[in-house]
Design an enzyme around this catalytic site. Structure first.
Site, short mmCIF file in Angstrom:
data_model
loop_
_atom_site.label_atom_id
_atom_site.label_comp_id
_atom_site.label_asym_id
_atom_site.label_seq_id
_atom_site.Cartn_x
_atom_site.Cartn_y
_atom_site.Cartn_z
CE1 TYR A 23 -3.35 -2.68 0.33
CE2 TYR A 23 -3.67 -2.48 2.60
CZ TYR A 23 -3.97 -3.04 1.43
OH TYR A 23 -4.87 -4.05 1.54
CG LEU A 44 -18.89 0.78 4.13
CD1 LEU A 44 -18.76 2.38 4.46
CD2 LEU A 44 -20.53 0.73 4.26
NE ARG A 57 -12.68 -2.69 -3.24
CZ ARG A 57 -11.24 -3.13 -2.81
NH1 ARG A 57 -10.89 -2.27 -2.13
NH2 ARG A 57 -11.05 -4.39 -3.18
N GLY A 58 -17.16 1.88 -1.17
CA GLY A 58 -17.85 3.33 -1.00
C GLY A 58 -19.02 3.37 -1.81
CB SER A 74 -20.29 5.21 1.57
OG SER A 74 -20.44 5.87 0.43
#
Length: 340
Positions: free
Chosen positions: A59, A209, A211-212, A215
């Site tokens: 990362y 979620l 990847r959003g 959300s």
């Protein structure tokens, strides 16, 4: 604020907070991040009682581990569980250039991870994917040597299928399987999750979620940075996105009736699937962390779960969770029928 309860990572793993923090987005793949806000978010998570922090050595090519090291300065190391993935190979430009989970690469990666994190041990160490060129027994065997030497406390896996889980567990106890699990990604329910439960292996669920997408903050006209992988994700494209956002609106109606947000219900749904599941939330900012922590107050009864299932049934998502080439490389998806 609701006190965070604990859950045990499998029969042999550590006890962690019932909610974990996934730190990837603080360094990579979701566009630019604010380093000071990232550290403040990690501090807020620790102060709220989150003890499990998940990262990967790839990362930001080590940036994420260095960031966590900085955030943990002055904190009690024994009160935190660090979960680290390794194996993905990247070039100086960030390009993905292969995968290596051979015994030598495993031990080398661990040596650098320990240095970047400024710690003497990793709580859970895991290959990020199954290396097609290396038997899982060899990778797990190499980590087992590191357990014996005291550099690693527990062995985890990520995105592997049922057969691989069995082979790995025959070599050394496996604490948990990290795998994507959300209302939109449920293929593990068919074979992988039952096998993990049979073997006493917990699930640390990422992408709760989607990847959003789940959300409640995503919109069809949202602009994405060139470094944001969602710009290439099938679920975020064209008609797929339109369809998936309609599922979010159906979920929003249920959330509002519960006095909660869409994200809180989506996280609570994952947590409600079993005491052996720990959702990882990828909050990059304190406000999103606060919202995620609010999921701990959401109690879903049988009627709630039935309403959620009706609104977002298994297989309802349009588009795969990764592009075709990545899906083909996922051991966890090779025997799993249905939508991903």
């Amino acid at each position: 604020m609701t006190a965070i309860t604990t859950r045990k990572l499998g029969r042999t793993g550590p006890t962690t907070s019932a909610l974990g923090l996934g730190a990837m987005g603080m360094s990579d793949l979701y566009g630019p991040a604010d380093e000071a806000e990232s550290i403040a978010t990690i501090h807020a998570a620790l102060d709220a009682g989150i003890t499990l922090i998940d990262t990967g050595d790839f990362y930001g090519m080590g940036h994420n581990e260095l960031l966590i090291h900085q955030a943990l300065r002055g904190r009690d190391r024994e009160s935190v569980q660090l979960s680290v993935k390794f194996g993905a190979q990247r070039g100086p430009d960030g390009a993905w250039i292969g995968y290596d989970a051979s015994p030598a690469a495993t031990k080398t990666a661990l040596a650098y991870t320990l240095k970047r994190l400024g710690t003497e041990y990793i709580d859970v160490y895991r290959p990020a994917r199954l290396d097609p060129n290396v038997p899982i027994e060899e990778t797990v065997g190499a980590i087992a040597e590191m357990v014996k030497a005291g550099y690693v406390r527990h062995i985890g896996l990520s995105e592997v299928g049922a057969a691989t889980l069995r082979r790995a567990a025959a070599v050394h106890p496996i604490s948990d399987l990290q795998i994507e699990y959300s209302l939109l990604s449920r293929t593990l329910e068919a074979e992988v999750l039952p096998t993990a439960r049979e073997l006493g292996i917990a699930v640390t669920a990422y992408g709760v979620l989607s990847r959003g997408l789940l959300s409640g903050h995503w919109s069809a006209d949202r602009a994405m940075a060139g470094t944001d992988f969602r710009g290439h994700s099938p679920r975020f494209q064209g008609e797929n996105l339109t369809h998936n956002l309609s599922l979010v609106e159906a979920l929003r109606a249920i959330a509002q009736a519960k006095g909660a947000t869409v994200a809180q219900v989506a996280i609570a749904w994952v947590a409600a699937q079993g005491e052996d599941i720990v959702p990882l939330v990828g909050a990059r900012r304190r406000e999103r962390l606060t919202e995620a922590l609010g999921s701990l107050r959401v109690q879903l009864d049988a009627a709630d779960l039935a309403a959620i299932e009706a609104a977002v049934p298994a297989g309802a998502a349009a588009g795969e969770r990764y592009a075709a080439a990545q899906m083909a490389s996922l051991d966890s998806e090779q025997s799993a029928p249905g939508a991903h």
